[in-house]
Design an enzyme around this catalytic site. Structure first.
Site, PDB file in Angstrom:
ATOM      1  CG  HIS A  13      -1.810   1.207   1.317  1.00  0.00           C
ATOM      2  ND1 HIS A  13      -3.155   1.104   1.594  1.00  0.00           N
ATOM      3  CD2 HIS A  13      -1.585   2.528   1.148  1.00  0.00           C
ATOM      4  CE1 HIS A  13      -3.701   2.299   1.589  1.00  0.00           C
ATOM      5  NE2 HIS A  13      -2.759   3.191   1.328  1.00  0.00           N
ATOM      6  CG  HIS A  15      -0.753   7.116  -0.948  1.00  0.00           C
ATOM      7  ND1 HIS A  15      -1.992   7.233  -1.546  1.00  0.00           N
ATOM      8  CD2 HIS A  15      -0.969   6.469   0.221  1.00  0.00           C
ATOM      9  CE1 HIS A  15      -2.918   6.693  -0.754  1.00  0.00           C
ATOM     10  NE2 HIS A  15      -2.316   6.224   0.317  1.00  0.00           N
ATOM     11  CE  LYS A  99      -7.834   2.232  -0.620  1.00  0.00           C
ATOM     12  NZ  LYS A  99      -6.650   2.332   0.198  1.00  0.00           N
ATOM     13  CG  HIS A 136      -9.719   4.292   3.640  1.00  0.00           C
ATOM     14  ND1 HIS A 136      -8.499   4.929   3.719  1.00  0.00           N
ATOM     15  CD2 HIS A 136     -10.459   4.765   4.663  1.00  0.00           C
ATOM     16  CE1 HIS A 136      -8.511   5.749   4.765  1.00  0.00           C
ATOM     17  NE2 HIS A 136      -9.695   5.681   5.341  1.00  0.00           N
ATOM     18  CG  HIS A 174      -4.638   2.016   5.942  1.00  0.00           C
ATOM     19  ND1 HIS A 174      -5.984   1.975   6.209  1.00  0.00           N
ATOM     20  CD2 HIS A 174      -4.502   2.749   4.817  1.00  0.00           C
ATOM     21  CE1 HIS A 174      -6.614   2.652   5.273  1.00  0.00           C
ATOM     22  NE2 HIS A 174      -5.750   3.123   4.417  1.00  0.00           N
ATOM     23  CG  ASP A 247      -1.519   4.814   4.092  1.00  0.00           C
ATOM     24  OD1 ASP A 247      -1.592   5.252   2.924  1.00  0.00           O
ATOM     25  OD2 ASP A 247      -2.291   5.153   4.998  1.00  0.00           O
TER      26      ASP A 247
HETATM   27  C1  NCD Z   1      -3.519   9.031   2.202  1.00  0.00           C
HETATM   28  C2  NCD Z   1      -3.130  10.074   1.176  1.00  0.00           C
HETATM   29  O1  NCD Z   1      -2.552  11.095   1.563  1.00  0.00           O
HETATM   30  O2  NCD Z   1      -3.349   9.853  -0.012  1.00  0.00           O
HETATM   31  N1  NCD Z   1      -3.449   9.619   3.509  1.00  0.00           N
HETATM   32  C3  NCD Z   1      -3.339   8.970   4.685  1.00  0.00           C
HETATM   33  O3  NCD Z   1      -3.397   9.591   5.739  1.00  0.00           O
HETATM   34  N2  NCD Z   1      -3.133   7.674   4.727  1.00  0.00           N
HETATM   35  C4  NCD Z   1      -4.851   8.486   1.870  1.00  0.00           C
HETATM   36  C5  NCD Z   1      -5.180   7.217   2.603  1.00  0.00           C
HETATM   37  O4  NCD Z   1      -4.577   6.165   2.337  1.00  0.00           O
HETATM   38  O5  NCD Z   1      -6.065   7.247   3.460  1.00  0.00           O
HETATM   39 ZN    ZN Z   2      -3.189   5.136   1.772  1.00  0.00          ZN
END
Ligand code: NCD
Ligand code: ZN
Length: 346
Positions: A13, A15, A99, A136, A174, A247
């Site tokens: 996971h 970003h 997702k 999520h 998460h 995450d």
């Molecule tokens: C994530 C993001 O910034 O894209 N933020 C987070 O706090 N984890 C989005 C997410 O996975 O919830």
């Molecule tokens: Zn995330």
């Protein structure tokens, strides 16, 4: 033990964003990780197979020279997602998961799902072809306290969806609560759960006591200490249903350090060092490989990496930059608040 060698870990996971941010943060992941499930919550989101293919190309173009890294693409589920497009993107090998963001749950989630009946056809197709749904797991009802949103989601959304769609393979992403750990453990092997690095380290006091710490704010928000302890026990247990999803969620500092700060902790840089520290503290260093390198591929039906990563404990504290300077601006690296003596030999 002061030195361990693992199959190269994967991040289930992550970003990576786009543009200058993507270029800036990608080396932080490719330094230690072989693959990552890449989140589709761009603006606009990655909804179709064609959009995922284009995003994958942008990631591959941004790779640092010599990096051996495979982005595993995901589609952002909307109420108008076409089951046939999802099936084609999975069949071609491009897309490894879909997702589900409840609309409004987190960063860039406004295109997410409000009416779960509208995605029934997609979920049924996914159950048929074995494509995992990454969830999520937070309700968005303003009447529900933010610290209860995961537990309420499991009961009122996740469990009903799974009962209505037999065989659907789901990753609870998460997880932050003992409720999440207990639910994952109570179900069959169509269900797995990822755990982040920071949720093994933070409880809600770390965010709020002694001044508000914007770089510890993420969603789902860190909970009480007994939840953190349940997550540590689960992550270090070696049980196949639990694996690493960092995450890691970069936001430039001005968007974190302000009156309405974004959610997200940036842990790509130091996750493996921090995990070695946590697993050693729990007396479970031998299970780090299961959590970071083996259980994820098993669930996603992919081979374990043949390359390796070595972690070594020395008497010198590990150093990482306080911030990564990206073309989009500075991104603060997660600070665990204690010294770490584990180093990754890259
Ligand atoms: C994530 C993001 O910034 O894209 N933020 C987070 O706090 N984890 C989005 C997410 O996975 O919830
Ligand atoms: Zn995330």
């Amino acid at each position: 033990m002061t030195r361990i060698t693992l199959p190269r870990p994967d991040d289930w996971h992550l970003h990576l964003r786009d543009g200058a941010m993507l270029t800036g943060v990608l080396p932080e992941t490719t330094r230690h990780f072989a693959r990552a499930i890449v989140m589709p919550n761009l603006v606009p989101p990655v909804v179709t197979g064609a959009e995922a293919a284009a995003y994958r190309d942008r990631i591959l173009t941004a790779l640092p020279a010599g990096a051996a890294f495979e982005p595993l693409m995901t589609l952002y589920l909307t109420e108008t997602t076409d089951p046939a497009d999802v099936a084609a993107a999975a069949a071609s090998g491009l897309v490894k998961a879909v997702k589900l963001y409840p609309a409004g749950a987190t960063t860039n989630s406004h295109s997410g799902v409000r009416d779960f009946d509208k995605v029934r056809g997609v979920l049924e197709k996914m159950a048929e072809i074995g494509l995992p749904l990454c969830v999520h797991g937070e309700v968005v009802d303003p009447a529900i306290d933010i610290f209860d949103r995961e537990a309420v989601f499991i009961e009122t959304v996740l469990d009903p969806i799974r009962r209505a769609t037999p065989g659907l393979r789901v990753v609870m992403e998460h997880i932050t609560t003992k409720d999440g750990v207990d639910y994952a453990r109570s179900q069959d092997d169509t269900l797995a759960a990822t755990i982040t690095t920071h949720h093994l380290i933070l409880n809600r006091n770390h965010i709020l006591v002694g001044g508000i710490k914007p770089h510890y704010y993420c969603l789902p928000v860190a909970k009480r200490e007994h939840h953190r302890l349940a997550l540590r026990a689960a992550a270090t247990s070696g049980e196949t249903r639990f694996f690493l999803g960092t995450d890691s969620a970069p936001h430039v500092d001005p968007l974190k350090e302000c009156a309405c700060g974004c959610a997200g902790c940036f842990t790509a840089t130091n996750t493996m060092q921090l995990l070695a520290h946590v697993f050693e503290e729990e007396g479970r260093l031998a299970n780090l490989s299961a959590f970071a390198s083996e259980n994820g591929p098993r669930f996603y039906r992919l081979p374990v990496n043949t390359a390796t990563l070595t972690l070594e404990k020395t008497t010198t504290a590990a150093h990482w930059p306080a911030k990564i300077e990206t073309g989009a601006g500075p991104v603060t690296v997660f600070d665990p608040g204690f010294p770490v003596f584990w180093h990754a030999i890259d």
